[in-house]
Write a protein that holds these residues in place. Structure first.
Motif, PDB file in Angstrom:
ATOM      1  N   SER A   1       0.827  -1.210   0.000  1.00 33.62           N
ATOM      2  CA  SER A   1       0.000   0.000   0.000  1.00 33.62           C
ATOM      3  C   SER A   1       0.859   1.257   0.000  1.00 33.62           C
ATOM      4  O   SER A   1       0.580   2.222  -0.714  1.00 33.62           O
TER       5      SER A   1
ATOM      6  N   VAL B   1      -4.411   6.137   2.388  1.00 36.17           N
ATOM      7  CA  VAL B   1      -4.720   4.708   2.425  1.00 36.17           C
ATOM      8  C   VAL B   1      -5.900   4.515   3.358  1.00 36.17           C
ATOM      9  O   VAL B   1      -5.858   4.933   4.520  1.00 36.17           O
TER      10      VAL B   1
ATOM     11  N   ASN C   1      -6.470  -1.568   2.727  1.00 33.38           N
ATOM     12  CA  ASN C   1      -5.538  -1.285   1.624  1.00 33.38           C
ATOM     13  C   ASN C   1      -6.234  -0.736   0.371  1.00 33.38           C
ATOM     14  O   ASN C   1      -5.964  -1.180  -0.739  1.00 33.38           O
TER      15      ASN C   1
END
Length: 254
Positions: free
Chosen positions: A91, A107, A111
């Motif tokens: 991520s 984020v 994810n």
């Protein structure tokens, strides 16, 4: 056609391009079972017809406009209970590339890549395969909306929608794989605390009182972190901290 990448150590040295497939993750898992995939193998698809997202959701993508691919990793240096660090490293890597074009990217746990004022731009789905000895491979499915401009969901957006520009998919793919490899090697070198701190620093709604829902109803909470296993840590108005797994909490502010 996506070519073998020259500027990486192991990722992208074995690239399989498919004009169309149901799911690149499913194809990667099939190739692992057939013993024709290894660490670094990438399956990229121009038109993914049954892409998968978190919570069993579908990932819908128009042909030839976005990046939809899966990569095969063998994180044997990690215990299966520590796999969320792989989630965080991937991520972080995607966010690092996208923030070159969009500074406000976040984020969203666990994810998803989102731009709060616009919507979701990408996501990651990691599926594991096992052998008699335990964890064998991690198949990392990645979908990023690049040049697509219309979506069924009002919560979806793209790089083109936000910036007003069109992008070269092959060049973005090359840059992204390079960034992911660097993030993975960072993880392999044991820089786990740094990876987690970076993930938390860019985590959507962290430190903000927000509205959530679980199987008991709606409540206010403040995201304070994530556990080693990847559960979301939420501080309640009572001051207690609760841990939530993937299907146990819904964000009502998004």
């Amino acid at each position: 056609m996506y070519k073998i990448l020259a500027n990486t150590i192991f990722l992208g040295k074995d690239v399989h391009f498919l004009p169309e497939c149901h799911s690149t993750n499913d194809k990667a898992i099939q190739m692992i079972k057939e013993k024709v995939a290894h660490e670094g193998t990438i399956i990229i698809c121009e038109h993914q017809t049954r892409g998968k997202g978190q919570r069993g959701n579908k990932w819908l993508s128009e042909k030839g406009l976005n990046l939809t691919f899966s990569l095969v990793l063998k994180p044997s240096f990690m215990d299966l209970s520590e796999q969320f660090y792989l989630n965080m490293a991937i991520s972080n890597s995607i966010r690092k590339l996208l923030q070159e074009y969009i500074t406000s990217i976040k984020v969203k746990w666990p994810n998803d890549l989102i731009v709060p004022e616009y919507g979701k731009i990408g996501g990651v789905l990691i599926e594991n395969t096992f052998s008699g000895d335990g964890w064998e491979f991690a198949v990392v499915g990645i979908g990023i909306n690049i040049n697509q401009q219309s979506f069924e969901s009002t919560k979806a957006t793209s790089l083109a929608n936000i910036t007003g520009n069109q992008f070269d998919l092959k060049e973005l793919f090359r840059l992204l794989i390079t960034q992911i490899e660097q993030g993975y090697l960072h993880l392999k070198r044991g820089n786990w605390a740094e990876i987690k701190n970076e993930y938390l620093y860019h985590l959507y709604l962290k430190g903000e009182w927000s509205n959530f829902k679980d199987d008991r109803g709606e409540f206010k909470g403040l995201i304070s972190g994530v556990s080693k296993e990847g559960k979301l840590e939420v501080e309640l108005e009572s001051g207690d901290i609760e841990l939530f797994g993937l299907k146990e909490i819904v964000f009502l502010n998004y």
